[in-house]
Design a protein around this motif. Structure first.
Motif, PDB file in Angstrom:
ATOM      1  N   GLY A   1       2.776  -4.017  -4.893  1.00  0.00           N
ATOM      2  CA  GLY A   1       1.936  -4.288  -3.734  1.00  0.00           C
ATOM      3  C   GLY A   1       1.693  -3.051  -2.904  1.00  0.00           C
ATOM      4  O   GLY A   1       1.700  -1.931  -3.411  1.00  0.00           O
TER       5      GLY A   1
ATOM      6  N   ASP B   1      -3.091 -15.700   5.839  1.00  0.00           N
ATOM      7  CA  ASP B   1      -1.711 -15.278   6.046  1.00  0.00           C
ATOM      8  C   ASP B   1      -1.361 -15.286   7.529  1.00  0.00           C
ATOM      9  O   ASP B   1      -2.207 -14.999   8.380  1.00  0.00           O
TER      10      ASP B   1
ATOM     11  N   THR C   1       1.857 -17.804   3.526  1.00  0.00           N
ATOM     12  CA  THR C   1       0.910 -17.141   2.640  1.00  0.00           C
ATOM     13  C   THR C   1       0.788 -17.964   1.364  1.00  0.00           C
ATOM     14  O   THR C   1       1.692 -18.716   1.024  1.00  0.00           O
ATOM     15  N   THR C   2      -0.311 -17.814   0.681  1.00  0.00           N
ATOM     16  CA  THR C   2      -0.474 -18.484  -0.609  1.00  0.00           C
ATOM     17  C   THR C   2      -0.166 -17.539  -1.751  1.00  0.00           C
ATOM     18  O   THR C   2      -0.178 -17.937  -2.904  1.00  0.00           O
ATOM     19  N   GLY C   3       0.128 -16.263  -1.430  1.00  0.00           N
ATOM     20  CA  GLY C   3       0.332 -15.268  -2.465  1.00  0.00           C
ATOM     21  C   GLY C   3       1.784 -14.864  -2.610  1.00  0.00           C
ATOM     22  O   GLY C   3       2.702 -15.620  -2.290  1.00  0.00           O
ATOM     23  N   TYR C   4       1.979 -13.645  -3.088  1.00  0.00           N
ATOM     24  CA  TYR C   4       3.313 -13.092  -3.313  1.00  0.00           C
ATOM     25  C   TYR C   4       3.409 -11.795  -2.515  1.00  0.00           C
ATOM     26  O   TYR C   4       3.159 -10.716  -3.030  1.00  0.00           O
ATOM     27  N   PRO C   5       3.779 -11.924  -1.261  1.00  0.00           N
ATOM     28  CA  PRO C   5       3.681 -10.776  -0.362  1.00  0.00           C
ATOM     29  C   PRO C   5       4.833  -9.795  -0.490  1.00  0.00           C
ATOM     30  O   PRO C   5       5.907 -10.114  -0.977  1.00  0.00           O
TER      31      PRO C   5
ATOM     32  N   ASP D   1      -0.326  -8.800   1.306  1.00  0.00           N
ATOM     33  CA  ASP D   1      -0.523  -9.670   0.169  1.00  0.00           C
ATOM     34  C   ASP D   1      -1.576  -9.054  -0.738  1.00  0.00           C
ATOM     35  O   ASP D   1      -2.710  -8.830  -0.317  1.00  0.00           O
ATOM     36  N   ARG D   2      -1.189  -8.771  -1.961  1.00  0.00           N
ATOM     37  CA  ARG D   2      -2.125  -8.155  -2.894  1.00  0.00           C
ATOM     38  C   ARG D   2      -3.356  -9.037  -3.085  1.00  0.00           C
ATOM     39  O   ARG D   2      -4.468  -8.538  -3.224  1.00  0.00           O
ATOM     40  N   ALA D   3      -3.174 -10.349  -3.049  1.00  0.00           N
ATOM     41  CA  ALA D   3      -4.302 -11.270  -3.239  1.00  0.00           C
ATOM     42  C   ALA D   3      -5.273 -11.214  -2.069  1.00  0.00           C
ATOM     43  O   ALA D   3      -6.417 -11.639  -2.196  1.00  0.00           O
ATOM     44  N   ALA D   4      -4.826 -10.699  -0.923  1.00  0.00           N
ATOM     45  CA  ALA D   4      -5.684 -10.586   0.259  1.00  0.00           C
ATOM     46  C   ALA D   4      -6.090  -9.141   0.486  1.00  0.00           C
ATOM     47  O   ALA D   4      -6.279  -8.717   1.618  1.00  0.00           O
TER      48      ALA D   4
ATOM     49  N   ASN E   1      -4.348  -6.486   0.092  1.00  0.00           N
ATOM     50  CA  ASN E   1      -3.263  -5.642   0.593  1.00  0.00           C
ATOM     51  C   ASN E   1      -3.333  -5.395   2.094  1.00  0.00           C
ATOM     52  O   ASN E   1      -2.742  -4.444   2.599  1.00  0.00           O
TER      53      ASN E   1
END
Lengths: 115, 113
Positions: A100, B2, B27-31, B94-97, B99
């Protein structure tokens, strides 16, 4: 190694004036962002960039413009200053890493007062 | 989207006391999770971080463990000093957002001699 440099450190503007807050980093980071810090509200993202030529809006973009023509520079423009834009502004840079985003490096901040 | 919630301050402690600042996130991701510190008149600087569940970040006597089951990242220090007086911010990226960093509201800590 200067890191993230913001200028000016302090600024007083009259309502309706425009100005540009400068931000430069010398770490070759692809990510740059602008935040404003208001009492009790933490830091809120204004605009960010994932690389030269690419910008996007954050949480509170109204009244601000950005551009990213180089990797190093990410200026923030106030188009027509309003008292609600009185705040402390921080610029930050970072890079992607395994797992990340790596840590963000912050400038010293610009304290802006709009009267 | 988030969000990060941390306990409101100010927190006032005596020197050598134990410090805990609670932080929870949604969050819905993997932060990745971070604690930043801001000393008076300065910008933020990274205190510690953790990039996956059960990771423990540590620095300068501070520790925080990434708890996915409770979505928490509480900051602790066993014996604070006057020099620890600052504002502490919990944050996630969050990479899905894209970063982007999302910050909590900050907790002011005042350590008295």
């Amino acid at each position: 190694n200067a890191g993230v440099t913001q200028t000016p450190k302090f600024q007083v503007l009259k309502t309706g004036q425009s100005m540009t807050l400068q931000c430069a980093q010398d770490m070759n980071h692809e990510y740059m962002s602008w935040y404003r810090q208001d009492p009790g509200m933490g830091l809120r993202l204004i605009h960010y960039s994932v690389g030269a030529g690419i910008t996007d809006q954050g949480e509170v973009p109204n009244g601000y413009n950005v551009s990213r023509s180089t990797t190093e520079d990410f200026p923030l423009r106030l188009l027509s200053a309003a008292p609600s834009q009185t705040s402390v502004y921080f610029c930050a840079s970072s890079y992607s890493a395994l797992g990340g985003l790596a840590e963000a490096f912050f400038g010293q901040g610009t304290r802006l007062t709009v009267v | 989207g988030d969000s990060v919630t941390q306990m409101e301050g100010p927190v006032t402690l005596s020197e050598e006391a134990f410090l805990t600042i609670n932080c929870t996130y949604t969050t819905t991701g993997y932060p990745s999770l971070f604690w930043y510190v801001q000393y008076p008149g300065e910008g933020l600087q990274l205190l510690l971080k953790a990039t996956k569940a059960d990771d423990k970040g540590s620095n300068k006597g501070f520790e925080a463990t990434y708890r996915k089951e409770t979505t928490s990242f509480h900051l602790e220090k066993g014996s604070v000093q006057v020099s620890d007086s600052a504002v502490y911010f919990c944050a996630l990226s969050d990479r899905a957002a894209g970063n982007k960093l999302t910050f909590g509201g900050g907790t002011r800590v005042l350590v008295k001699p």
